[in-house]
Design a protein around this motif. Structure first.
Motif, short mmCIF file in Angstrom:
data_model
loop_
_atom_site.label_atom_id
_atom_site.label_comp_id
_atom_site.label_asym_id
_atom_site.label_seq_id
_atom_site.Cartn_x
_atom_site.Cartn_y
_atom_site.Cartn_z
N GLU A 132 14.38 2.75 -1.95
CA GLU A 132 13.42 3.85 -1.96
C GLU A 132 13.52 4.65 -3.25
O GLU A 132 12.51 5.03 -3.85
CB GLU A 132 13.66 4.77 -0.76
N THR B 257 8.61 -4.61 3.39
CA THR B 257 7.32 -3.94 3.62
C THR B 257 6.50 -3.88 2.33
O THR B 257 5.27 -3.96 2.38
CB THR B 257 7.52 -2.52 4.18
N THR C 196 10.93 -0.76 2.42
CA THR C 196 11.94 -1.79 2.20
C THR C 196 11.32 -2.86 1.31
O THR C 196 10.10 -2.92 1.14
CB THR C 196 12.36 -2.44 3.53
N GLU D 276 8.19 2.33 6.80
CA GLU D 276 9.56 2.10 6.34
C GLU D 276 9.47 1.42 4.98
O GLU D 276 8.81 0.37 4.84
CB GLU D 276 10.30 1.20 7.33
#
Length: 205
Positions: free
Chosen positions: A44, A78, A75, A73
């Motif tokens: 992130e 994703t 990651t 989320e």
């Protein structure tokens, strides 16, 4: 291994003792609390640095908010699953979409966590990260400072840091990077801590 609370407190006290020897920095310590960021994961934080590239603080914050809301989320998985059109609608340029996906693939291949990089020197970390297309020296040094929490980073590639030092130590007049490095010598070995306070002052203007 995580540092103990007592160890972290001792480090903070040592940093404050060193920085208070600089009268300008002593004022900033009394004025700001620059340790209010969310506890981002390593990936992130790298995404945030990529988003922040060449954007104002306000613009970067708005884009980050939309991208993170889109992903839910955040990651590597994703990001790789997200469609380019959706990411662009959230405010990313085509180039930054590519960069985030490059970083996602790199995180799948290598251990770029704080634990995984603990034995690596600052320059080794910079070398490893800058192999990722889209991660330059500035982004890598943001990673050293914010993710790995290395204590003695002075990222003069950051415009806000340079302007902050000029305002605080040069009455707004332009200073060379060598002059800024000389100013930063008084903060060793806690130049990262000093940098956070310079950012806090600059962004409060």
């Amino acid at each position: 291994m995580e540092p103990s609370r007592d160890g972290a407190k001792a480090d903070a006290e040592s940093a404050e003792r060193v920085l208070r020897e600089d009268p300008v920095m002593a004022e900033l310590l009394d004025k700001h609390d620059p340790y209010t960021e969310s506890n981002w994961t390593e990936y992130e934080r790298l995404c945030i640095s990529i988003i922040n590239q060449q954007l104002s603080t306000a613009s970067a914050a708005a884009v980050k908010e939309r991208v993170f809301a889109l992903l839910g989320e955040v990651t590597p998985e994703t990001v790789l699953d997200a469609g380019e059109a959706d990411l662009r609608d959230a405010g990313l340029s085509r180039t930054k979409v590519e960069y985030l996906k490059n970083a996602a693939r790199a995180f799948r291949r290598n251990d770029f966590t704080a634990e995984g990089l603990a034995a690596h020197s600052n320059e080794e970390v910079v070398d490893a990260l800058t192999e990722i297309k889209g991660v330059g020296d500035w982004t890598a040094r943001m990673y050293l400072l914010f993710v790995l929490e290395r204590e003695d980073i002075l990222p003069l590639g950051d415009l806000a840091v340079r302007r902050g030092i000029q305002q605080l130590y040069g009455d707004g007049e332009e200073l060379t990077r060598e002059e800024m490095r000389e100013i930063g010598e008084r903060w060793r070995p806690y130049r990262s801590v000093a940098t956070r306070y310079i950012w806090a002052e600059y962004e409060s203007e």
